[in-house]
Write a protein that holds these residues in place. Structure first.
Motif, PDB file in Angstrom:
ATOM      1  N   PHE A 186       0.834  -1.201   0.000  1.00 48.56           N
ATOM      2  CA  PHE A 186       0.000   0.000   0.000  1.00 48.56           C
ATOM      3  C   PHE A 186       0.869   1.251   0.000  1.00 48.56           C
ATOM      4  N   THR A 240      -8.120  -5.285   3.599  1.00 47.07           N
ATOM      5  CA  THR A 240      -7.236  -4.495   2.744  1.00 47.07           C
ATOM      6  C   THR A 240      -7.871  -3.156   2.357  1.00 47.07           C
ATOM      7  N   GLY A 244      -6.057   0.359   3.200  1.00 47.31           N
ATOM      8  CA  GLY A 244      -5.847   1.421   2.216  1.00 47.31           C
ATOM      9  C   GLY A 244      -6.453   2.735   2.655  1.00 47.31           C
ATOM     10  N   SER A 251      -6.534   0.616  -3.033  1.00 41.24           N
ATOM     11  CA  SER A 251      -6.581  -0.796  -2.627  1.00 41.24           C
ATOM     12  C   SER A 251      -7.247  -1.659  -3.701  1.00 41.24           C
TER      13      SER A 251
END
Length: 305
Positions: A186, A240, A244, A251
């Motif tokens: 990220f 996730t 993000g 993401s």
């Protein structure tokens, strides 16, 4: 109170040492490499050498005011799961558990509790089922590993020692473990879900890990297995996306499962499969999580407002 932590120079052990030292407890770390351990553990911790196989050499450290927290076990994420690696993962856990039992048998006094570490991999993997502590073990290498790890210290119960088994979820800490590895893509603007993103991730903030262990040590009615994971597990895609959002990074990328299998071999199963483990027993005893939700947990871990 005296806290003895076999294998206490790793991520969980160092967090535990800091926590218990602040409470004014005596903390003793057992390590195969004391010089290396002294560079990692917080000031105030005592470090004793042991080989991970023999318990009699440190039995003299055990008093009736002692809690033993067994964390010893080779790192699952360090290298591909070759036959040699699998054997080392298993033997390091069984040998250390046997040594803990031997130490207690050899001691002049009996500790009042043993905390035996394990993982939610005990349940195997499933895309929809919720797992509680009374569910049986699942299938696969991780389930077999966790089952044998837990069983390695069963013998202390016959010696009159209260035994608690902590089945950890994925422990989030800024110092190491999974979070720095998960956040790196990220930070490079290529973050996203792994595989189809539907696999469950039972996560837990490191502070709730140490608080839960302290809670289980102090609660004399606590015994048997406890899931030490947030009451709000998420799928990999949800996790996730939240990561993000907190890092203010996209993401939408995806790591295909076949790529992970090529790179990691069988170890890719730890990322491509998961389980939805719930901390029912902890909650039933009245434990309150400091970080039950992921986004506040991530903001704390990354120092975000």
């Amino acid at each position: 109170m005296r806290i003895i932590i076999p294998g206490g120079s790793g991520l969980v052990g160092t967090h535990l040492s800091e926590y218990f030292l602040k409470k004014g407890f005596e903390v003793i770390i057992l390590s195969r490499n004391p010089k290396k351990a002294l560079r990692r553990v917080p000031n105030g911790s005592l470090v004793e050498k042991w080989d991970g196989k023999q318990g009699a050499s440190w039995a003299h450290l055990i008093t009736n005011d002692t809690a033993i927290i067994n964390l010893t076990g080779e790192n699952i994420a360090s290298g591909r799961w070759t036959k040699k690696k699998k054997r080392a993962l298993l033997e390091s856990r069984i040998n250390s558990g046997t040594a803990v039992v031997e130490a207690i048998e050899s001691a002049d006094e009996t500790p009042f509790v043993l905390v035996q570490s394990s993982g939610v991999g005990y349940y195997g993997s499933h895309e929809s089922k919720e797992f509680a502590e009374d569910d049986p073990p699942g299938n696969g290498f991780l389930a077999d590993l966790a089952t044998k790890w837990e069983a390695s210290t069963n013998g202390v119960e016959a010696l009159g020692v209260r035994r608690v088994v902590t089945r950890f979820g994925v422990i989030l800490s800024p110092r190491g473990g999974a979070l720095p590895k998960m956040s790196l893509p990220f930070k490079l603007f290529v973050g996203g879900r792994i595989g189809n993103g539907k696999q469950w991730l039972s996560w837990v903030h490191y502070l709730d890990v140490v608080r839960a262990i302290d809670f289980l040590i102090e609660n004399r009615s606590a015994k048997g297995p406890f899931n030490v994971s947030s009451p709000n597990p998420l799928t990999n895609q949800e996790f996730t996306k939240s990561l993000g959002k907190v890092l203010k990074r996209p993401s939408f990328f995806r790591v295909p499962g076949f790529v992970l299998k090529i790179v990691l071999g069988e170890m890719a199963t730890t990322l491509l499969t998961g389980q939805k483990a719930l901390p029912q027993k902890l909650l039933s005893l009245g434990f309150e999580f400091e970080f039950p939700l992921l986004i506040p947990a991530l903001k704390d871990l990354f120092g975000k407002d």
